[in-house]
Design an enzyme around this catalytic site. Sequence first.
Site, mmCIF file in Angstrom:
data_model
loop_
_atom_site.group_PDB
_atom_site.id
_atom_site.type_symbol
_atom_site.label_atom_id
_atom_site.label_comp_id
_atom_site.label_asym_id
_atom_site.label_seq_id
_atom_site.Cartn_x
_atom_site.Cartn_y
_atom_site.Cartn_z
ATOM 1 N N ARG A 1 0.815 -1.218 0.000
ATOM 2 C CA ARG A 1 0.000 0.000 0.000
ATOM 3 C C ARG A 1 0.850 1.270 0.000
ATOM 4 N NH1 ARG A 1 -4.343 0.120 4.305
ATOM 5 N NH2 ARG A 1 -5.195 1.655 2.875
ATOM 6 N N CYS A 2 2.155 1.113 0.159
ATOM 7 C CA CYS A 2 3.057 2.264 0.239
ATOM 8 C C CYS A 2 3.706 2.521 -1.125
ATOM 9 C CB CYS A 2 4.135 1.985 1.288
ATOM 10 S SG CYS A 2 5.463 3.183 1.329
ATOM 11 N N ARG A 3 3.574 3.741 -1.609
ATOM 12 C CA ARG A 3 4.131 4.090 -2.923
ATOM 13 C C ARG A 3 5.646 3.907 -2.960
ATOM 14 N NH1 ARG A 3 6.203 8.732 -5.083
ATOM 15 N NH2 ARG A 3 5.605 9.963 -3.283
#
Length: 113
Positions: free
Chosen positions: A9-11
């Site tokens: 979920r983390c860019r």
Amino acid sequence: MIKIYHNPRCRKSREGLQIIEESGKEYEVVKYLEDVPSEKELRKILNCLDIKPINLVRKNEAIWKENYKNRSLSDDEIIEAMLENPKLIERPIVLKNNVAVIGRPPENIKSIL
């Protein structure tokens, strides 16, 4: 083999994984929010990074601000907080042999590939 502690979920974590994929090298993905590292594993990561536990903490997380900020915590207590709340662990972390980097910015990962 390369190991990435990854949060999909983390860019920045996704960018880090892409750098590893593009390298063509073998790697293993550890979704550390689901597969929380053991205390021994977390201590090894810290040792490979050559940093104090507080430097691996995501200090802008609500969990940190609400429960730990402005408290005087020992290294062991900080490690315990990260194990209980893996969301506090900075990401992505990439290990290769006994060397590790935090992929912030993701280009840091290139230094160990």
